[in-house]
Design a protein around this motif. Structure first.
Motif, PDB file in Angstrom:
ATOM      1  N   ASP A  99       2.250  -2.915   4.473  1.00 22.83           N
ATOM      2  CA  ASP A  99       0.896  -3.415   4.725  1.00 22.83           C
ATOM      3  C   ASP A  99       0.297  -2.678   5.919  1.00 22.83           C
ATOM      4  O   ASP A  99       1.009  -2.050   6.714  1.00 22.83           O
ATOM      5  CB  ASP A  99       0.947  -4.927   5.010  1.00 22.83           C
ATOM      6  CG  ASP A  99      -0.343  -5.645   4.622  1.00 22.83           C
ATOM      7  OD1 ASP A  99      -1.381  -4.963   4.476  1.00 22.83           O
ATOM      8  OD2 ASP A  99      -0.310  -6.879   4.473  1.00 22.83           O
ATOM      9  N   VAL A 100      -1.009  -2.757   6.034  1.00 21.93           N
ATOM     10  CA  VAL A 100      -1.728  -2.189   7.176  1.00 21.93           C
ATOM     11  C   VAL A 100      -2.494  -3.345   7.803  1.00 21.93           C
ATOM     12  O   VAL A 100      -3.536  -3.758   7.303  1.00 21.93           O
ATOM     13  CB  VAL A 100      -2.687  -1.059   6.745  1.00 21.93           C
ATOM     14  CG1 VAL A 100      -3.380  -0.463   7.964  1.00 21.93           C
ATOM     15  CG2 VAL A 100      -1.931   0.023   5.973  1.00 21.93           C
ATOM     16  N   GLY A 101      -1.922  -3.910   8.885  1.00 21.61           N
ATOM     17  CA  GLY A 101      -2.438  -5.170   9.385  1.00 21.61           C
ATOM     18  C   GLY A 101      -1.970  -6.256   8.442  1.00 21.61           C
ATOM     19  O   GLY A 101      -0.817  -6.291   8.028  1.00 21.61           O
ATOM     20  N   GLU A 102      -2.873  -7.152   8.060  1.00 18.60           N
ATOM     21  CA  GLU A 102      -2.552  -8.163   7.049  1.00 18.60           C
ATOM     22  C   GLU A 102      -3.483  -7.984   5.861  1.00 18.60           C
ATOM     23  O   GLU A 102      -4.691  -8.158   5.968  1.00 18.60           O
ATOM     24  CB  GLU A 102      -2.680  -9.581   7.610  1.00 18.60           C
ATOM     25  CG  GLU A 102      -2.278 -10.652   6.604  1.00 18.60           C
ATOM     26  CD  GLU A 102      -2.149 -12.035   7.218  1.00 18.60           C
ATOM     27  OE1 GLU A 102      -2.296 -13.016   6.464  1.00 18.60           O
ATOM     28  OE2 GLU A 102      -1.920 -12.137   8.430  1.00 18.60           O
ATOM     29  N   ASN A 103      -2.898  -7.581   4.728  1.00 19.25           N
ATOM     30  CA  ASN A 103      -3.660  -7.285   3.518  1.00 19.25           C
ATOM     31  C   ASN A 103      -4.784  -6.278   3.782  1.00 19.25           C
ATOM     32  O   ASN A 103      -5.923  -6.452   3.349  1.00 19.25           O
ATOM     33  CB  ASN A 103      -4.214  -8.579   2.899  1.00 19.25           C
ATOM     34  CG  ASN A 103      -3.101  -9.444   2.340  1.00 19.25           C
ATOM     35  OD1 ASN A 103      -2.214  -8.953   1.646  1.00 19.25           O
ATOM     36  ND2 ASN A 103      -3.137 -10.726   2.643  1.00 19.25           N
ATOM     37  N   GLY A 104      -4.416  -5.231   4.540  1.00 18.10           N
ATOM     38  CA  GLY A 104      -5.355  -4.132   4.765  1.00 18.10           C
ATOM     39  C   GLY A 104      -6.372  -4.361   5.849  1.00 18.10           C
ATOM     40  O   GLY A 104      -7.348  -3.602   5.950  1.00 18.10           O
ATOM     41  N   TYR A 127       0.823  -1.208   0.000  1.00 18.88           N
ATOM     42  CA  TYR A 127       0.000   0.000   0.000  1.00 18.88           C
ATOM     43  C   TYR A 127       0.860   1.262   0.000  1.00 18.88           C
ATOM     44  O   TYR A 127       1.929   1.311   0.592  1.00 18.88           O
ATOM     45  CB  TYR A 127      -0.891   0.030   1.241  1.00 18.88           C
ATOM     46  CG  TYR A 127      -1.930  -1.058   1.288  1.00 18.88           C
ATOM     47  CD1 TYR A 127      -2.907  -1.157   0.299  1.00 18.88           C
ATOM     48  CD2 TYR A 127      -1.934  -1.995   2.320  1.00 18.88           C
ATOM     49  CE1 TYR A 127      -3.861  -2.165   0.341  1.00 18.88           C
ATOM     50  CE2 TYR A 127      -2.888  -2.997   2.375  1.00 18.88           C
ATOM     51  CZ  TYR A 127      -3.849  -3.080   1.384  1.00 18.88           C
ATOM     52  OH  TYR A 127      -4.786  -4.074   1.420  1.00 18.88           O
ATOM     53  N   ALA A 128       0.348   2.298  -0.648  1.00 18.92           N
ATOM     54  CA  ALA A 128       0.982   3.621  -0.625  1.00 18.92           C
ATOM     55  C   ALA A 128      -0.128   4.662  -0.478  1.00 18.92           C
ATOM     56  O   ALA A 128      -0.573   4.963   0.620  1.00 18.92           O
ATOM     57  CB  ALA A 128       1.816   3.844  -1.881  1.00 18.92           C
ATOM     58  N   LEU A 143       0.270   0.940  13.137  1.00 20.52           N
ATOM     59  CA  LEU A 143      -0.604   0.050  12.365  1.00 20.52           C
ATOM     60  C   LEU A 143       0.021  -0.361  11.035  1.00 20.52           C
ATOM     61  O   LEU A 143      -0.459  -1.285  10.378  1.00 20.52           O
ATOM     62  CB  LEU A 143      -1.951   0.729  12.091  1.00 20.52           C
ATOM     63  CG  LEU A 143      -2.778   1.132  13.315  1.00 20.52           C
ATOM     64  CD1 LEU A 143      -3.969   1.973  12.889  1.00 20.52           C
ATOM     65  CD2 LEU A 143      -3.243  -0.118  14.066  1.00 20.52           C
ATOM     66  N   ILE A 144       1.072   0.336  10.622  1.00 17.55           N
ATOM     67  CA  ILE A 144       1.703   0.089   9.322  1.00 17.55           C
ATOM     68  C   ILE A 144       2.908  -0.839   9.489  1.00 17.55           C
ATOM     69  O   ILE A 144       3.786  -0.585  10.297  1.00 17.55           O
ATOM     70  CB  ILE A 144       2.146   1.414   8.667  1.00 17.55           C
ATOM     71  CG1 ILE A 144       0.930   2.314   8.416  1.00 17.55           C
ATOM     72  CG2 ILE A 144       2.879   1.150   7.354  1.00 17.55           C
ATOM     73  CD1 ILE A 144       1.292   3.713   7.934  1.00 17.55           C
ATOM     74  N   ILE A 145       2.920  -1.905   8.709  1.00 23.10           N
ATOM     75  CA  ILE A 145       4.026  -2.865   8.742  1.00 23.10           C
ATOM     76  C   ILE A 145       4.870  -2.679   7.486  1.00 23.10           C
ATOM     77  O   ILE A 145       4.347  -2.707   6.366  1.00 23.10           O
ATOM     78  CB  ILE A 145       3.502  -4.310   8.795  1.00 23.10           C
ATOM     79  CG1 ILE A 145       2.616  -4.510  10.030  1.00 23.10           C
ATOM     80  CG2 ILE A 145       4.653  -5.313   8.787  1.00 23.10           C
ATOM     81  CD1 ILE A 145       1.802  -5.785   9.990  1.00 23.10           C
ATOM     82  N   ARG A 180       4.177 -15.735   2.127  1.00 19.97           N
ATOM     83  CA  ARG A 180       3.055 -14.896   1.701  1.00 19.97           C
ATOM     84  C   ARG A 180       2.801 -15.032   0.205  1.00 19.97           C
ATOM     85  O   ARG A 180       3.734 -15.057  -0.606  1.00 19.97           O
ATOM     86  CB  ARG A 180       3.326 -13.432   2.046  1.00 19.97           C
ATOM     87  CG  ARG A 180       3.416 -13.141   3.539  1.00 19.97           C
ATOM     88  CD  ARG A 180       2.073 -13.203   4.227  1.00 19.97           C
ATOM     89  NE  ARG A 180       1.220 -12.088   3.860  1.00 19.97           N
ATOM     90  CZ  ARG A 180       1.205 -10.917   4.491  1.00 19.97           C
ATOM     91  NH1 ARG A 180       2.015 -10.702   5.518  1.00 19.97           N
ATOM     92  NH2 ARG A 180       0.379  -9.962   4.117  1.00 19.97           N
ATOM     93  N   THR A 181       1.542 -15.103  -0.183  1.00 20.57           N
ATOM     94  CA  THR A 181       1.168 -15.104  -1.600  1.00 20.57           C
ATOM     95  C   THR A 181       0.564 -13.760  -2.000  1.00 20.57           C
ATOM     96  O   THR A 181       0.350 -13.489  -3.176  1.00 20.57           O
ATOM     97  CB  THR A 181       0.142 -16.211  -1.895  1.00 20.57           C
ATOM     98  OG1 THR A 181      -1.012 -16.017  -1.052  1.00 20.57           O
ATOM     99  CG2 THR A 181       0.749 -17.581  -1.632  1.00 20.57           C
ATOM    100  N   ARG A 182       0.270 -12.954  -0.992  1.00 17.61           N
ATOM    101  CA  ARG A 182      -0.289 -11.619  -1.214  1.00 17.61           C
ATOM    102  C   ARG A 182       0.234 -10.716  -0.109  1.00 17.61           C
ATOM    103  O   ARG A 182       0.266 -11.098   1.052  1.00 17.61           O
ATOM    104  CB  ARG A 182      -1.819 -11.685  -1.174  1.00 17.61           C
ATOM    105  CG  ARG A 182      -2.537 -10.443  -1.666  1.00 17.61           C
ATOM    106  CD  ARG A 182      -4.045 -10.646  -1.532  1.00 17.61           C
ATOM    107  NE  ARG A 182      -4.561 -11.586  -2.501  1.00 17.61           N
ATOM    108  CZ  ARG A 182      -4.951 -11.251  -3.722  1.00 17.61           C
ATOM    109  NH1 ARG A 182      -4.891  -9.995  -4.107  1.00 17.61           N
ATOM    110  NH2 ARG A 182      -5.410 -12.161  -4.551  1.00 17.61           N
TER     111      ARG A 182
END
Length: 487
Positions: free
Chosen positions: A349-354, A261-262, A315-317, A325-327
């Motif tokens: 990422d933010v959490g796991e896949n948003g 994410y950006a 919250l941002i990883i 991971r596949t995504r």
């Protein structure tokens, strides 16, 4: 980070920010301009940007740009197959995407008073909509939809594929082409793409990173920064993309890729404000109308801004993408394939896949209610500058930064507002290099510029006097390419 508020930062570090030079219609007709359309369907916007490269000078100019919101694509009709979605859940079919592309490209060319069949020399298609796909391979279907739209608009098929011989190139450009000496072998601006041992792409939006890298290289020629290999390019569109390159000659290797994410991060924050749609609204809609926070506002609210930014960063990883991971950040990835060829994937990422995007919106609502949009704007600048620096920090820890590496940023979530100044300050504190501001550029329309570079590479249209390939301070690599291909 909030040291940016100090008076001394008014200041020594000066961001090098390029702006798109314009070109007149009369010059397009009278000078050797290679005209390219960059057509991109992204998660937030769909764009057709026309560029013209003067083959005598190697400089690329922006003719015009038409921007539409991707969410306005028509809904699927009965019988159509939905093959993907945007980050906000807008469903896409091959037919609906093709129509959106057709209309956007046609409007762009008509606004420029050009003929799509006779004046347009090449079209490059790309997409940042990868979050709704199951694997990198499915991006191919999207590219076909983009091609359908270009054909519907009247683009000749030969203007979307590399020429087989110099006779397939327009006569006015044949003298500039090196096609009889070297062929297009997949390297754009002297960087080879990272393909896994099984032939699969290691990240779904690889082409986005390829174009952004080439575009930043081209735009940097307008500055005093030599942005050739080794370099780092980061594109802060809705999704994150970009590359890290090695110093090898004649072609650099891609040794790192960014994903995740950006711009989706500030989008999630402003959705909590309720000023934009809570599901598909974007930061673009309000922040481009809002003035950059004043120095006084930043100073008075410094602690508040820093506190909110810190909460958001929790919250941002940002990390090297784990092998299982596949995504990552909703983007399909193949870290196992990347590992096999020595490429490091760095994700955001933010959490796991948003999964924690809703928490960002909640914080955005809190900021807006208690402090107003100016502070929302300032917090977003602080957060995205922090994201940029955390990405570079991981690259440094993974040993991907060389002593002469340059860094380039493009995309709405990385070059607007006070982000360039904040990013420079943070990078300076990372001690990557002395005089960091002489090694960093901020570029508008990096992807569109990269499309122009890719089109020239495909047609072997070089400008040896203004090389994009090779190493910092080095000469044109044409001779080395010739030797390599003969071998």
């Amino acid at each position: 980070m909030m040291q940016i508020l100090r008076k001394e930062l008014k200041m020594a570090l000066k961001p090098r920010i390029t702006e798109s030079p314009k070109v007149r219609l009369i010059d397009l007709k009278s000078k050797p301009f290679f005209i390219v359309a960059s057509v991109e369907v992204g998660n937030t916007t769909t764009k057709s940007i026309l560029t013209a490269t003067n083959m005598d000078t190697g400089r690329t100019h922006i003719i015009n740009k038409v921007v539409r919101m991707t969410r306005d694509v028509r809904p699927p009709k009965p019988g159509e197959v939905v093959f993907g979605k945007t980050l906000t859940g807008v469903e896409l079919t091959r037919e609906s995407v093709a129509e959106l592309v057709r209309d956007t490209l046609t409007e762009s060319v008509e606004r420029a008073n050009l003929d799509i069949k006779t004046d347009l020399d090449f079209v490059v298609r790309s997409t940042g909509v990868v979050a709704g796909f199951d694997s990198p391979d499915e991006v191919g279907e999207f590219i076909k939809a983009l091609a359908d739209g270009c054909l519907m608009a009247g683009v000749p098929p030969k203007n979307m594929t590399p020429p087989m011989s110099i006779s397939n190139i327009s006569k006015k450009f044949q003298k500039y082409s090196k096609l009889e000496e070297v062929i297009f072998d997949g390297a754009v601006a002297s960087v080879t793409p990272p393909i896994g041992s099984t032939g699969v792409e290691i990240v779904a939006n690889e082409m986005e990173g390829e174009l952004a890298t080439a575009g930043i290289k081209e735009a940097a020629q307008l500055t005093d920064v030599d942005f050739r290999n080794p370099c780092i390019s980061i594109d802060f569109g809705t999704t994150l993309d970009g590359r890290i390159t090695s110093p090898d000659l004649p072609y650099a290797k891609t040794i790192g890729n960014f994903c995740g994410y950006a711009g989706a991060i500030p989008d999630a924050i402003v959705r909590g404000s309720r000023i934009v749609d809570s599901k598909v609204g974007t930061a673009l809609e309000i922040l481009e109308k809002e003035k950059t926070p004043s120095f006084l506002t930043l100073k008075m609210k410094a602690k508040t801004i820093e506190s909110f930014a810190k909460r958001i960063h929790e919250l941002i990883i940002i990390e090297k993408v784990p092998r299982n991971r596949t995504r990552y950040g909703s983007v399909p990835v193949r870290p196992d394939a990347a590992e096999q060829i020595g490429v490091i994937l760095i994700g955001c990422d933010v959490g796991e896949n948003g999964s924690d995007m809703g928490k960002l919106s909640a914080i955005g609502m809190e900021i807006c209610k208690t402090h107003g949009l100016q502070v929302v704007y300032a917090v977003i600048d602080e957060v995205m500058a922090g994201v940029a620096c955390r990405l570079i920090k991981v690259a440094k820890e993974e040993g991907l930064i060389f002593e002469d590496t340059t860094i380039g940023f493009t995309g709405r979530a990385g070059i607007t507002g006070n982000k360039p100044k904040l990013i420079l300050k943070c990078l300076d504190e990372l001690n990557i290099a002395p005089k960091i501001d002489e090694r960093v550029v901020f570029v508008d329309d990096g992807l569109a510029r990269g499309a122009a570079v890719m089109a020239r590479c495909m047609n072997s249209l070089g400008s040896p006097q203004h090389p994009l390939g090779g190493r910092h301070g080095g000469k044109c690599i044409l001779a080395q390419r010739v030797k390599l291909q003969k071998r």
